[in-house]
Each structure stands twice: as structure tokens, then as C-alpha cells.
Scaffold this active site. Structure first.
Site, PDB file in Angstrom:
ATOM      1  N   ASP A  48      -8.333  -9.864  -1.401  1.00 33.85           N
ATOM      2  CA  ASP A  48      -8.813 -10.754  -1.925  1.00 33.85           C
ATOM      3  C   ASP A  48      -8.337 -11.946  -0.637  1.00 33.85           C
ATOM      4  O   ASP A  48      -8.198 -11.900   0.609  1.00 33.85           O
ATOM      5  CB  ASP A  48      -7.552 -11.231  -2.624  1.00 33.85           C
ATOM      6  CG  ASP A  48      -7.558 -12.530  -3.705  1.00 33.85           C
ATOM      7  OD1 ASP A  48      -8.770 -13.103  -3.776  1.00 33.85           O
ATOM      8  OD2 ASP A  48      -6.698 -13.133  -3.796  1.00 33.85           O
ATOM      9  N   HIS A  85     -17.886 -12.987   1.603  1.00 33.95           N
ATOM     10  CA  HIS A  85     -18.296 -11.958   1.175  1.00 33.95           C
ATOM     11  C   HIS A  85     -19.378 -10.699   1.909  1.00 33.95           C
ATOM     12  O   HIS A  85     -18.957  -9.626   2.071  1.00 33.95           O
ATOM     13  CB  HIS A  85     -19.077 -11.383   0.052  1.00 33.95           C
ATOM     14  CG  HIS A  85     -18.830 -12.729  -1.393  1.00 33.95           C
ATOM     15  ND1 HIS A  85     -16.881 -12.433  -1.586  1.00 33.95           N
ATOM     16  CD2 HIS A  85     -18.455 -13.710  -2.330  1.00 33.95           C
ATOM     17  CE1 HIS A  85     -16.767 -12.911  -2.710  1.00 33.95           C
ATOM     18  NE2 HIS A  85     -17.934 -13.504  -2.606  1.00 33.95           N
ATOM     19  N   LEU A  95     -11.615  11.754   3.446  1.00 35.27           N
ATOM     20  CA  LEU A  95     -11.304  10.670   2.884  1.00 35.27           C
ATOM     21  C   LEU A  95     -11.866  10.703   1.174  1.00 35.27           C
ATOM     22  O   LEU A  95     -13.642  10.599   1.227  1.00 35.27           O
ATOM     23  CB  LEU A  95     -11.332   9.543   3.938  1.00 35.27           C
ATOM     24  CG  LEU A  95     -11.430   7.898   2.648  1.00 35.27           C
ATOM     25  CD1 LEU A  95      -9.669   7.752   2.232  1.00 35.27           C
ATOM     26  CD2 LEU A  95     -11.459   7.123   3.494  1.00 35.27           C
TER      27      LEU A  95
END
Length: 245
Positions: free
Chosen positions: A19, A36, A130
Site C-alpha cells: 500500500d 506503481h 521461494l
């Protein structure tokens, strides 16, 4: 800070509500899409840090179902950014042995996004390090509603009885059915809410809220969150004496 982390007590799964991109851009006097674009650096550094530590799952809340209601220009820019980022980062994922996964209503994404995503998932599918999970066109309520529909269909057809419905059965009908529940949820920008993210899965997840806006988030912030997690006592409804027995 990394040296202080107990590698024997790492969270298996970390989820992140990314956020603050818009506010970060506003502080720079730029349009929201600028935030972004700069957020990609935070994604890259966080992913690489998790891979280096040996974290098994990292889920990033990349685009919610509610985000479709944003101005169309911003949505279009986000979709274009998603396509270009997946295309450019696939080689890095391979280099770091990272497997890419996605959850959410993927069919709602533009066709070119679906194509790039599917190709990257296939290319990285044999990686064993991962697992990077992108939550795209996702919301917790949507996911639970879809699970209820699937279970209801099975009950109606006689494949499943009402008495056989357990929390495990519900979990197996979620988009995260093969992914363990997160043990640590990080939210950036200081906001104190869950924002419709992994509502079923975070029943006993530890929360870490930091004021850092997502484009400025780096591995040091991740280490801080993990250290805070490791200092907490996870009781799962029990008392301390039972946990430490």
C-alpha cells in the site's frame, strides 16, 4: 539486522498488502502510475530477500477486485505494467529459483496479461525455492463465495453431505488450497485494515504494520517485520504455559 534473524524460526509464508504507491507518487508531484512503476523495485528486493533467507511462500496483494473501480486510465496502466514486469522479471525469477503462482479471478484480466502470466508460471514451475504468489483480481470475500458455490454444488449432487463440511473442506476449495496459511502479514503505509485480503487464511496470522510507503519498502523493512514476528508468542487460543510446555 539480517544477522539478528533466527533462521530456525522463519515464517513459512509471508503475505504483503503493498500500500502507498499513489501517496508516494503524490509526494513526488507525479501521477499515481509513477508510484506503481517504482513499486517494482520493492517487489524485486523483497522477493530476493525472502529467497535468500529461505522463506517458502511470499504472497503479494497486487490487484484487488475493488481496484477495477479505479479510473480506467490507471487500470489500463496497471495492466500494461503487469505484462511488462512479468515479461522482464521471468529471467530473474529463474536465476533465483523462484516459482511464480497466481490466485484470484484471473479470467477477468486482459488476455495478454493472462498469456504472459501463464507462460511465466509454466517457465518457473520446476523451480524449488521461494514460491511467489501474486494475488490478482482477488478478494477474500470473492474467494469464500466461490468456495461456497463449489461446496453447494457438491452437496446438491450428493457428492458431499452437509455434515462432511469442515474447515479443512472449505480450505480445500479456496484458491490457496495447496498453499499454507500465512504466519506473517505485512501492511505498508500505516493503514490499519485488512482490505479484503486472505480473510479465511489469516485467522491466526501475526500482523505487522509499518509506516513506510510500498515504493520505499526494502529488505531492511522485511527483516524488521520478521524480527518482530520472532519476538511474539503464538498461542493459537492456548495459554503461555501450554505453548511452552
Amino acid at each position: 539486522m539480517k544477522e539478528k534473524i533466527n533462521t530456525e524460526k522463519l515464517p513459512l509464508h509471508i503475505a504483503v498488502i503493498m500500500d502507498g504507491n499513489g501517496r508516494w507518487a503524490k509526494k513526488q508531484g507525479a501521477m499515481r502510475v509513477f508510484g506503481h512503476r517504482n513499486a517494482i523495485k520493492a517487489v524485486r528486493d523483497t522477493t530476493e530477500a525472502c529467497a535468500e533467507l529461505g522463506i517458502k511462500y511470499l504472497t503479494l496483494y497486487a490487484f484487488s477486485t475493488e481496484n477495477w473501480s479505479r479510473p480506467q486510465a490507471e487500470v489500463n496502466a496497471l495492466m500494461e505494467l503487469l505484462v511488462s514486469t512479468i515479461r522482464s522479471e521471468t529471467e530473474t525469477l529463474m536465476k533465483n529459483n523462484v516459482r511464480l503462482l497466481a490466485i484470484g479471478n484471473i479470467q477477468n484480466l486482459p488476455k495478454n496479461c493472462q498469456k504472459e502470466l501463464a507462460e511465466a508460471i509454466e517457465i518457473t514451475s520446476r523451480n524449488t525455492g521461494l514460491s511467489l504468489v501474486l494475488a490478482l483480481s482477488y478478494s477474500g470475500r470473492w474467494e469464500i463465495t466461490e468456495a461456497i458455490k463449489q461446496i453447494s454444488t457438491k452437496v446438491a449432487s450428493g457428492e458431499l453431505s452437509v455434515n462432511e463440511i469442515t474447515d479443512q473442506v472449505i480450505s480445500q476449495h479456496l484458491t490457496t488450497k495447496n498453499i499454507p496459511d500465512p504466519e506473517l502479514l505485512i501492511r505498508t503505509s500505516g493503514e490499519m485494515r485488512i482490505s479484503n485480503f486472505l480473510l479465511w487464511q489469516i485467522a491466526y496470522t501475526e500482523l505487522f504494520i509499518c509506516d513506510t510507503l510500498w515504493p520505499d519498502f526494502r529488505r531492511e523493512n522485511l527483516y524488521e517485520a520478521i524480527l518482530a514476528y520472532q519476538q511474539r508468542e503464538r498461542r493459537f487460543g492456548k495459554i503461555s504455559e501450554q505453548v511452552n510446555a
